[in-house]
Design a protein around this motif. Structure first.
Motif, PDB file in Angstrom:
ATOM      1  N   ASN A  20     -39.735 111.658   6.789  1.00  0.00           N
ATOM      2  CA  ASN A  20     -38.557 112.353   6.270  1.00  0.00           C
ATOM      3  C   ASN A  20     -38.493 113.709   6.966  1.00  0.00           C
ATOM      4  OD1 ASN A  20     -36.565 113.714   4.878  1.00  0.00           O
ATOM      5  ND2 ASN A  20     -37.181 112.932   2.884  1.00  0.00           N
ATOM      6  N   GLU A  21     -37.778 113.746   8.094  1.00  0.00           N
ATOM      7  CA  GLU A  21     -37.684 114.974   8.884  1.00  0.00           C
ATOM      8  C   GLU A  21     -37.101 116.124   8.071  1.00  0.00           C
ATOM      9  OE1 GLU A  21     -37.462 111.497  11.685  1.00  0.00           O
ATOM     10  OE2 GLU A  21     -36.459 112.009   9.815  1.00  0.00           O
ATOM     11  N   CYS A  22     -36.273 115.809   7.092  1.00  0.00           N
ATOM     12  CA  CYS A  22     -35.621 116.839   6.285  1.00  0.00           C
ATOM     13  C   CYS A  22     -36.629 117.641   5.458  1.00  0.00           C
ATOM     14  CB  CYS A  22     -34.573 116.213   5.380  1.00  0.00           C
ATOM     15  SG  CYS A  22     -33.276 115.349   6.303  1.00  0.00           S
ATOM     16  N   CYS A  57     -29.395 118.416   6.083  1.00  0.00           N
ATOM     17  CA  CYS A  57     -30.118 117.322   6.714  1.00  0.00           C
ATOM     18  C   CYS A  57     -30.071 116.081   5.829  1.00  0.00           C
ATOM     19  CB  CYS A  57     -31.576 117.755   6.935  1.00  0.00           C
ATOM     20  SG  CYS A  57     -32.590 116.527   7.785  1.00  0.00           S
ATOM     21  N   ASN A 115     -31.764 112.350   5.675  1.00  0.00           N
ATOM     22  CA  ASN A 115     -32.768 111.445   6.231  1.00  0.00           C
ATOM     23  C   ASN A 115     -32.197 110.038   6.345  1.00  0.00           C
ATOM     24  OD1 ASN A 115     -35.535 110.953   7.111  1.00  0.00           O
ATOM     25  ND2 ASN A 115     -35.683 109.686   5.290  1.00  0.00           N
ATOM     26  N   TYR A 160     -32.712 111.099  11.376  1.00  0.00           N
ATOM     27  CA  TYR A 160     -31.961 111.930  10.443  1.00  0.00           C
ATOM     28  C   TYR A 160     -30.637 112.295  11.103  1.00  0.00           C
ATOM     29  CZ  TYR A 160     -33.035 116.074  13.239  1.00  0.00           C
ATOM     30  OH  TYR A 160     -33.125 116.989  14.252  1.00  0.00           O
TER      31      TYR A 160
END
Length: 85
Positions: free
Chosen positions: A46-48, A60, A62, A67
């Motif tokens: 989960n880059e956010c 952002c 995901n 994302y």
């Protein structure tokens, strides 16, 4: 003899690639995914939650393996959808 876990089923897929090792196996995960603690599965990152992507002019969102940015009024996503300009 070694059992090839990668030859029976798909323990890492989708989206990982199984690599047989002596007595076990490990998963090679594509960009946007990370191996679990045991190394035998791939999970979405989960880059956010890992940085301030899209900020300060967007939010952002995901997605599986990636994302995207939901941009504020007056801003548009860059061609990759990973920042608001």
């Amino acid at each position: 003899p070694d059992v090839d876990e990668c030859g029976s089923g798909t323990p890492c897929a989708p989206p990982g690639r199984c690599l047989n090792t002596e007595g076990s196996f490990v998963c090679e995960c594509p960009r946007g995914y990370r191996a679990g603690p045991s190394g035998t599965s791939c999970h979405d990152i989960n880059e956010c939650l890992e940085g301030e992507f899209c900020f300060p002019h967007g939010e952002c969102l995901n997605s599986e393996g990636s994302y995207s940015c939901l941009c504020a009024q007056g801003y548009a996503p860059n061609p990759e959808g990973t920042a608001c300009i």
